[in-house]
Write a protein that holds these residues in place. Structure first.
Motif, PDB file in Angstrom:
ATOM      1  N   LYS A  86      17.733  -1.349 -12.888  1.00  0.00           N
ATOM      2  CA  LYS A  86      17.187  -0.624 -14.033  1.00  0.00           C
ATOM      3  C   LYS A  86      16.252  -1.549 -14.807  1.00  0.00           C
ATOM      4  N   ILE A  87      14.984  -1.159 -14.877  1.00  0.00           N
ATOM      5  CA  ILE A  87      13.987  -1.897 -15.638  1.00  0.00           C
ATOM      6  C   ILE A  87      13.421  -0.951 -16.680  1.00  0.00           C
ATOM      7  N   GLY A  88      13.714  -1.212 -17.933  1.00  0.00           N
ATOM      8  CA  GLY A  88      13.321  -0.281 -18.992  1.00  0.00           C
ATOM      9  C   GLY A  88      14.109   1.001 -18.867  1.00  0.00           C
ATOM     10  N   LYS A  89      13.402   2.104 -18.687  1.00  0.00           N
ATOM     11  CA  LYS A  89      14.070   3.405 -18.601  1.00  0.00           C
ATOM     12  C   LYS A  89      14.124   3.948 -17.176  1.00  0.00           C
ATOM     13  N   LYS A  90      13.645   3.164 -16.217  1.00  0.00           N
ATOM     14  CA  LYS A  90      13.633   3.692 -14.847  1.00  0.00           C
ATOM     15  C   LYS A  90      14.346   2.741 -13.882  1.00  0.00           C
ATOM     16  N   TYR A  91      14.730   3.304 -12.744  1.00  0.00           N
ATOM     17  CA  TYR A  91      15.399   2.538 -11.698  1.00  0.00           C
ATOM     18  C   TYR A  91      14.403   2.237 -10.573  1.00  0.00           C
ATOM     19  N   VAL A  92      14.315   0.949 -10.200  1.00  0.00           N
ATOM     20  CA  VAL A  92      13.391   0.517  -9.161  1.00  0.00           C
ATOM     21  C   VAL A  92      14.200   0.150  -7.908  1.00  0.00           C
ATOM     22  N   PRO A  93      13.826   0.698  -6.745  1.00  0.00           N
ATOM     23  CA  PRO A  93      14.521   0.344  -5.500  1.00  0.00           C
ATOM     24  C   PRO A  93      14.415  -1.151  -5.211  1.00  0.00           C
ATOM     25  N   VAL A  94      15.514  -1.739  -4.776  1.00  0.00           N
ATOM     26  CA  VAL A  94      15.566  -3.179  -4.489  1.00  0.00           C
ATOM     27  C   VAL A  94      15.687  -3.393  -2.982  1.00  0.00           C
ATOM     28  N   LEU A  95      14.746  -4.172  -2.427  1.00  0.00           N
ATOM     29  CA  LEU A  95      14.753  -4.445  -0.987  1.00  0.00           C
ATOM     30  C   LEU A  95      15.709  -5.571  -0.616  1.00  0.00           C
ATOM     31  N   GLY A  96      15.829  -6.565  -1.495  1.00  0.00           N
ATOM     32  CA  GLY A  96      16.661  -7.710  -1.167  1.00  0.00           C
ATOM     33  C   GLY A  96      16.909  -8.610  -2.356  1.00  0.00           C
ATOM     34  N   VAL A  97      17.782  -9.583  -2.138  1.00  0.00           N
ATOM     35  CA  VAL A  97      18.166 -10.526  -3.193  1.00  0.00           C
ATOM     36  C   VAL A  97      17.779 -11.939  -2.758  1.00  0.00           C
ATOM     37  N   MET A  98      16.968 -12.606  -3.588  1.00  0.00           N
ATOM     38  CA  MET A  98      16.509 -13.967  -3.297  1.00  0.00           C
ATOM     39  C   MET A  98      17.536 -14.988  -3.785  1.00  0.00           C
ATOM     40  N   GLY A  99      17.574 -16.112  -3.107  1.00  0.00           N
ATOM     41  CA  GLY A  99      18.440 -17.180  -3.579  1.00  0.00           C
ATOM     42  C   GLY A  99      18.834 -18.139  -2.479  1.00  0.00           C
ATOM     43  N   ASP A 100      19.485 -19.197  -2.892  1.00  0.00           N
ATOM     44  CA  ASP A 100      19.916 -20.235  -1.981  1.00  0.00           C
ATOM     45  C   ASP A 100      21.234 -20.775  -2.510  1.00  0.00           C
ATOM     46  N   LYS A 101      21.832 -21.722  -1.790  1.00  0.00           N
ATOM     47  CA  LYS A 101      23.088 -22.304  -2.273  1.00  0.00           C
ATOM     48  C   LYS A 101      22.867 -23.174  -3.508  1.00  0.00           C
ATOM     49  N   ASN A 103       0.855  -1.187   0.000  1.00  0.00           N
ATOM     50  CA  ASN A 103       0.000   0.000   0.000  1.00  0.00           C
ATOM     51  C   ASN A 103       0.892   1.239   0.000  1.00  0.00           C
ATOM     52  N   SER A 104       1.811   1.256  -0.931  1.00  0.00           N
ATOM     53  CA  SER A 104       2.803   2.329  -1.000  1.00  0.00           C
ATOM     54  C   SER A 104       2.669   3.111  -2.304  1.00  0.00           C
ATOM     55  N   GLU A 105       3.136   4.337  -2.272  1.00  0.00           N
ATOM     56  CA  GLU A 105       3.143   5.174  -3.476  1.00  0.00           C
ATOM     57  C   GLU A 105       4.390   4.920  -4.319  1.00  0.00           C
ATOM     58  N   VAL A 106       5.292   4.102  -3.797  1.00  0.00           N
ATOM     59  CA  VAL A 106       6.545   3.798  -4.502  1.00  0.00           C
ATOM     60  C   VAL A 106       6.651   2.298  -4.718  1.00  0.00           C
ATOM     61  N   GLU A 107       6.916   1.891  -5.955  1.00  0.00           N
ATOM     62  CA  GLU A 107       7.089   0.462  -6.203  1.00  0.00           C
ATOM     63  C   GLU A 107       8.512   0.042  -5.856  1.00  0.00           C
ATOM     64  N   VAL A 108       8.628  -1.162  -5.341  1.00  0.00           N
ATOM     65  CA  VAL A 108       9.925  -1.705  -4.951  1.00  0.00           C
ATOM     66  C   VAL A 108      10.042  -3.122  -5.495  1.00  0.00           C
ATOM     67  N   ALA A 109      11.256  -3.622  -5.500  1.00  0.00           N
ATOM     68  CA  ALA A 109      11.495  -4.950  -6.086  1.00  0.00           C
ATOM     69  C   ALA A 109      12.332  -5.824  -5.168  1.00  0.00           C
ATOM     70  N   VAL A 110      12.186  -7.130  -5.361  1.00  0.00           N
ATOM     71  CA  VAL A 110      13.077  -8.135  -4.790  1.00  0.00           C
ATOM     72  C   VAL A 110      13.533  -8.978  -5.969  1.00  0.00           C
ATOM     73  N   VAL A 111      14.837  -9.204  -6.089  1.00  0.00           N
ATOM     74  CA  VAL A 111      15.367  -9.847  -7.293  1.00  0.00           C
ATOM     75  C   VAL A 111      16.105 -11.138  -6.955  1.00  0.00           C
ATOM     76  N   GLY A 112      16.221 -12.015  -7.971  1.00  0.00           N
ATOM     77  CA  GLY A 112      17.008 -13.237  -7.831  1.00  0.00           C
ATOM     78  C   GLY A 112      18.491 -12.926  -7.833  1.00  0.00           C
ATOM     79  N   LYS A 113      19.278 -13.893  -7.366  1.00  0.00           N
ATOM     80  CA  LYS A 113      20.703 -13.632  -7.171  1.00  0.00           C
ATOM     81  C   LYS A 113      21.469 -13.389  -8.473  1.00  0.00           C
ATOM     82  N   ASN A 114      20.885 -13.762  -9.622  1.00  0.00           N
ATOM     83  CA  ASN A 114      21.556 -13.494 -10.897  1.00  0.00           C
ATOM     84  C   ASN A 114      21.650 -12.001 -11.199  1.00  0.00           C
TER      85      ASN A 114
END
Length: 325
Positions: free
Chosen positions: A135-150, A109-120
């Protein structure tokens, strides 16, 4: 005789340790399957809506309904399989994280979109100060964390985005592949009513006669090896009986009762295989990262009981045969 007993104990212990490693392999395989499927369970539903509702309409319908709790909704981009708009409510299942954090309740419920990305994407992130961006397309999206496992999985290539309120009100939900998954099994009819859905179905199956998400199919190799371990236990019992034929014959010739001999032989076999199983399982659990011990314990207990039944029946037949000869 002492050497034979030690060999039986060690033989059983080695097979028990092998069973632990196989259950660890099953655990790893289950995790990878889930991560390959966007961290969704096999009980997730694919939803198609009747109307041209927006993502905001769908998420609000779920959030306000008291019968649907602890769920995550994935709006998967049909043109880009690595991009998903994500919504969650309550206590939903969170993927393993390498760093940072996953979406929290206030994220949706935020006015700003954020992302969580895979470790690649970890090395592709832009960090001007204390905040990472992708960077997604022409804009930069804030990243909260990186998903992944061993382990490597398809989750490593995924981008999850929690869209802003403004954006979610513009995106038509049916333009995306809508997948909804609960921490516990969801009621199909309730979902269909609440979302005013055209269809609510489990994810499509690809295998003829066998469910795509069949646990047996997914772990066929490990289950086959567990069956082999059980056969080896039976083989060990058979070798133990054959190896003691002369000893049993001499005891019978000395006047020992067949029933007494049967009990004494079974007592030794049960003690040795029981200790071997306990030592093997405990040793395997100490050197591995198994999180669910119940299936392992059930397998070894059932194998122990069935092997002992086989041993008693075969030994009884052998003792009777020796007594008559």
């Amino acid at each position: 005789m002492l050497t034979k007993r030690l060999c039986l104990l060690l033989y059983t212990a080695v097979l028990a340790i092998a069973s632990v490693f196989l259950f660890v392999k099953i655990q790893q395989r289950s995790l990878i399957i889930q991560l390959d499927n966007h961290n969704l369970s096999a009980a997730a539903y694919h939803v198609t809506l009747k109307d041209k509702n927006t993502i905001w309409d769908v998420t609000q319908a779920v959030e306000k309904n008291k019968k649907i709790k602890n769920v995550q909704i994935h709006f998967q981009d049909k043109k880009n399989k690595h991009l998903t708009y994500f919504f969650g409510t309550g206590s939903f299942v969170v993927p393993p994280m390498i760093n940072g954090s996953f979406f929290g309740s206030g994220t949706f419920n935020s006015e700003v979109e954020v992302a969580v990305v895979g470790k690649n994407y970890e090395k592709k992130l832009y960090e001007p100060k204390d905040q990472e961006y992708l960077k997604i397309g022409k804009k930069y999206v804030p990243v909260l964390g990186v998903m992944g496992d061993k382990y490597s999985s398809q989750l490593d290539k995924q981008i999850f985005i929690a869209p802003s309120i403004e954006k979610s009100k513009k995106l038509i939900a049916n333009n995306y592949r809508i997948i909804i998954d609960g921490k516990k099994a969801l009621n199909k009819n309730i979902l269909k009513t609440v979302l005013k859905a055209k269809t609510v179905e489990h994810l499509k199956q690809k295998h003829f006669l066998i469910n795509q998400d069949s646990w047996i199919l997914d772990h066929f190799q490990e289950l086959l090896m567990l069956a082999v371990l059980f056969i080896l236990l039976i083989f060990g019992a058979l070798i133990w009986i054959i190896g003691n034929i002369n000893r049993n014959r001499s005891f019978l010739n000395l006047g020992k009762e067949p029933l007494q001999l049967l009990f004494e032989e079974w007592e030794f076999y049960t003690l040795l295989t029981g200790l071997g199983t306990i030592f093997g399982v405990m040793g395997g659990m100490l050197i591995t990262e198994l999180t669910n011990y119940i299936p392992l314990l059930i397998y070894n207990m059932v194998s122990f009981v069935l092997t002992n039944i086989f041993y008693i029946l075969l030994l009884r037949k052998r003792v009777i045969s020796l007594n008559r000869s």
